[in-house]
Scaffold this active site. Structure first.
Site, PDB file in Angstrom:
ATOM      1  CB  CYS A 101      -0.885  -0.012   1.251  1.00  0.00           C
ATOM      2  SG  CYS A 101      -2.036   1.377   1.344  1.00  0.00           S
ATOM      3  CG  HIS A 143      -5.675  -2.552  -1.045  1.00  0.00           C
ATOM      4  ND1 HIS A 143      -4.699  -3.149  -0.280  1.00  0.00           N
ATOM      5  CD2 HIS A 143      -5.328  -1.242  -1.139  1.00  0.00           C
ATOM      6  CE1 HIS A 143      -3.813  -2.227   0.079  1.00  0.00           C
ATOM      7  NE2 HIS A 143      -4.172  -1.061  -0.440  1.00  0.00           N
ATOM      8  CD  GLU A 144      -6.510   1.320  -3.803  1.00  0.00           C
ATOM      9  OE1 GLU A 144      -6.621   2.393  -3.165  1.00  0.00           O
ATOM     10  OE2 GLU A 144      -5.437   0.698  -3.871  1.00  0.00           O
ATOM     11  CG  HIS A 147      -7.357   3.012   1.472  1.00  0.00           C
ATOM     12  ND1 HIS A 147      -6.475   3.184   2.515  1.00  0.00           N
ATOM     13  CD2 HIS A 147      -6.688   2.327   0.514  1.00  0.00           C
ATOM     14  CE1 HIS A 147      -5.313   2.619   2.208  1.00  0.00           C
ATOM     15  NE2 HIS A 147      -5.426   2.084   0.999  1.00  0.00           N
TER      16      HIS A 147
END
Length: 180
Positions: A101, A143-144, A147
């Site tokens: 990341c 994953h994104e 956030h």
């Protein structure tokens, strides 16, 4: 446009749930500048995805740009821009990848995630889109979008022995995965 500084682990904005983006804000000049900055930042840092909180913007916006040869099934030339995305898991299959990341530089961690998902989001034209993703592309979307909920990949590591500095990952873990 401009390359922005990536906010790193420890900054409080990375641990907050991002706010929804209002429909009337999507097509504004300010939003177009932010998108251009995020794309420039992603390219400059050499990433495959970037969420707005990583550049200090508290909004539900992420971009994914996974090349086809790396498992992307989307248009190679243009990053996929996702406002207010949602994920629907379409199957029980899970798999793990060694994730890194831009906000957690120098580390890699093994994370297992669902491998067949549908992503629904608003595109920069204000239209609703859906993409079915599998494999690495499914992982990158998740994953994104983590956030946007104040989560980092390190929160999803189930085996803490599979968190490593990138140099040690390349030396000890990567060869083992390649059968070496």
């Amino acid at each position: 446009m401009a390359v922005r500084k990536i906010i790193r682990m420890g900054h409080p904005v990375l641990r907050r749930r991002a706010r929804e983006v209002a429909a009337q804000d999507i097509g504004t000049e300010a939003m177009h500048r932010l998108l251009a900055d995020m794309i420039d930042t992603l390219r400059d840092y050499g990433g495959i995805g970037l969420a707005a909180p990583q550049v200090g913007e508290n909004m539900r916006l992420a971009i994914v740009h996974l090349p086809e040869e790396a498992g992307g099934a989307l248009n190679n030339a243009t990053p996929t821009v996702c406002f207010n995305p949602t994920i629907e898991v379409l199957g029980d299959e899970t798999a793990g990848f060694w994730e890194g990341c831009l906000s957690v530089p120098g580390l890699r961690g093994f994370v297992e995630r669902p491998q067949h998902i549908r992503v629904t989001f608003t595109n920069p034209r204000g239209e609703t889109e859906s993409v079915v993703a599998r494999g690495l592309l499914a992982t990158v979307f998740q994953h994104e979008f983590d956030h946007l909920d104040g989560k980092l990949y390190i929160d999803r590591i189930s085996d803490p022995t599979k968190l490593a500095f990138e140099e040690e990952y390349a030396r000890y873990w990567q060869p083992a995965e390649a059968g070496g």
